[in-house]
Design a protein around this motif. Structure first.
Motif, PDB file in Angstrom:
ATOM      1  N   GLU A 161     -31.181 -83.657  10.602  1.00 17.61           N
ATOM      2  CA  GLU A 161     -30.036 -83.217   9.799  1.00 17.61           C
ATOM      3  C   GLU A 161     -28.863 -84.172  10.000  1.00 17.61           C
ATOM      4  O   GLU A 161     -28.197 -84.577   9.032  1.00 17.61           O
ATOM      5  CB  GLU A 161     -29.655 -81.789  10.183  1.00 17.61           C
ATOM      6  CG  GLU A 161     -28.921 -81.019   9.092  1.00 17.61           C
ATOM      7  CD  GLU A 161     -27.418 -81.160   9.146  1.00 17.61           C
ATOM      8  OE1 GLU A 161     -26.743 -80.755   8.177  1.00 17.61           O
ATOM      9  OE2 GLU A 161     -26.897 -81.694  10.156  1.00 17.61           O
ATOM     10  N   ARG A 162     -28.612 -84.570  11.239  1.00 23.57           N
ATOM     11  CA  ARG A 162     -27.525 -85.518  11.512  1.00 23.57           C
ATOM     12  C   ARG A 162     -27.808 -86.870  10.867  1.00 23.57           C
ATOM     13  O   ARG A 162     -26.889 -87.523  10.349  1.00 23.57           O
ATOM     14  CB  ARG A 162     -27.341 -85.687  13.028  1.00 23.57           C
ATOM     15  CG  ARG A 162     -26.724 -84.468  13.719  1.00 23.57           C
ATOM     16  CD  ARG A 162     -26.250 -84.828  15.112  1.00 23.57           C
ATOM     17  NE  ARG A 162     -27.333 -85.295  15.959  1.00 23.57           N
ATOM     18  CZ  ARG A 162     -28.089 -84.508  16.721  1.00 23.57           C
ATOM     19  NH1 ARG A 162     -27.879 -83.195  16.741  1.00 23.57           N
ATOM     20  NH2 ARG A 162     -29.045 -85.010  17.476  1.00 23.57           N
ATOM     21  N   GLU A 163     -29.058 -87.287  10.885  1.00 19.58           N
ATOM     22  CA  GLU A 163     -29.428 -88.560  10.260  1.00 19.58           C
ATOM     23  C   GLU A 163     -29.104 -88.555   8.767  1.00 19.58           C
ATOM     24  O   GLU A 163     -28.596 -89.530   8.223  1.00 19.58           O
ATOM     25  CB  GLU A 163     -30.917 -88.835  10.463  1.00 19.58           C
ATOM     26  CG  GLU A 163     -31.389 -90.125   9.811  1.00 19.58           C
ATOM     27  CD  GLU A 163     -32.889 -90.305   9.891  1.00 19.58           C
ATOM     28  OE1 GLU A 163     -33.423 -91.137   9.130  1.00 19.58           O
ATOM     29  OE2 GLU A 163     -33.541 -89.611  10.697  1.00 19.58           O
ATOM     30  N   GLY A 164     -29.403 -87.434   8.113  1.00 16.12           N
ATOM     31  CA  GLY A 164     -29.090 -87.330   6.697  1.00 16.12           C
ATOM     32  C   GLY A 164     -27.601 -87.473   6.440  1.00 16.12           C
ATOM     33  O   GLY A 164     -27.181 -88.162   5.499  1.00 16.12           O
ATOM     34  N   ARG A 165     -26.794 -86.857   7.261  1.00 17.16           N
ATOM     35  CA  ARG A 165     -25.342 -86.953   7.079  1.00 17.16           C
ATOM     36  C   ARG A 165     -24.860 -88.380   7.345  1.00 17.16           C
ATOM     37  O   ARG A 165     -23.941 -88.862   6.670  1.00 17.16           O
ATOM     38  CB  ARG A 165     -24.635 -85.946   7.980  1.00 17.16           C
ATOM     39  CG  ARG A 165     -24.858 -84.495   7.535  1.00 17.16           C
ATOM     40  CD  ARG A 165     -24.029 -83.527   8.339  1.00 17.16           C
ATOM     41  NE  ARG A 165     -24.314 -82.152   7.951  1.00 17.16           N
ATOM     42  CZ  ARG A 165     -23.693 -81.489   6.968  1.00 17.16           C
ATOM     43  NH1 ARG A 165     -22.770 -82.105   6.244  1.00 17.16           N
ATOM     44  NH2 ARG A 165     -24.005 -80.241   6.696  1.00 17.16           N
TER      45      ARG A 165
END
Length: 216
Positions: free
Chosen positions: A173-177
């Protein structure tokens, strides 16, 4: 084979519509590319990352977020109208809990182990949230939904009781952001073409065709 990554959250009503628009787009692509094959990969996004683990009352949160009950009802009507074209009947009035979706994303990640297709489970989770008003943050509800989709009950129960893959889901999820994704659904085609939002099927189909042409 084309990988289509779908960044979404189970509590996002437009993500549910996005799944249907993508399916329509794929059907359109196959009218010109009859051998077209794709693999859907579901990536996590937390639409409301501050949601308590146990969730909280749904409608009061929306009224506070959007300013009035009238504004919320207007948004509901807009989503309902958009969903009707894809035979999606939203039952917002049944939703009592603003769910924390970490456990649902963990379950989806588990279902994708070894490249398996988690789409039927994802569809069932969206239906549970928006058509039946079930709490998709509750482990018991998730167990029932997964079991109805054919997953082994005991294995799912043990998994949900633990924290396997939690760190991995949060990291994804952090990677997507970090990639700049801050709106869902977002579609990533073959790792190179990004389409943001529940776009019209024609837009999605055009994007897929562009990527197919670039692969040659």
């Amino acid at each position: 084979m084309l990988n289509i990554e779908i960044v979404s959250d189970i509590v996002c009503p437009w993500c549910f519509i996005g799944t249907r628009r993508l399916a329509t787009a794929i059907a359109q692509v196959r009218t010109t590319h009859p051998d077209f094959v794709c693999r859907k990969i579901w990536r996590p996004f937390f639409l409301n990352p501050d949601t308590p683990p146990q969730g909280e009352p749904y409608l009061p949160f929306l009224i506070e977020k959007f300013g009035s009950r009238e504004r919320v009802e207007s948004i509901f009507a807009h989503v309902r109208n958009a969903g009707q074209a894809y035979a999606l009947d939203y039952a917002f009035e049944k939703i009592q809990v603003r769910a924390n979706t970490l456990q649902a994303h963990r379950l989806i990640a588990l279902a994708q182990t070894d490249g398996a297709d988690a789409t039927p489970l994802v569809d069932a989770l969206f239906a549970a949230q928006f058509q039946h008003g079930r709490n998709v943050g509750d482990r018991g509800e998730l167990l029932a939904i997964a079991t109805a989709c054919g997953y082994p009950a005991e294995a799912v129960r043990v998994f949900l009781a633990g924290d396997d893959n939690t760190l991995e889901v949060r990291a994804l999820e952090r990677e997507g952001r970090r990639l700049g994704i801050n709106m869902v659904p977002t579609f990533i085609l073959d790792g190179r073409r990004i389409i943001v939002g529940a776009e019209d099927p024609a837009v999605l189909a055009a994007g897929i065709r562009e990527v197919l042409a670039a692969q040659k």
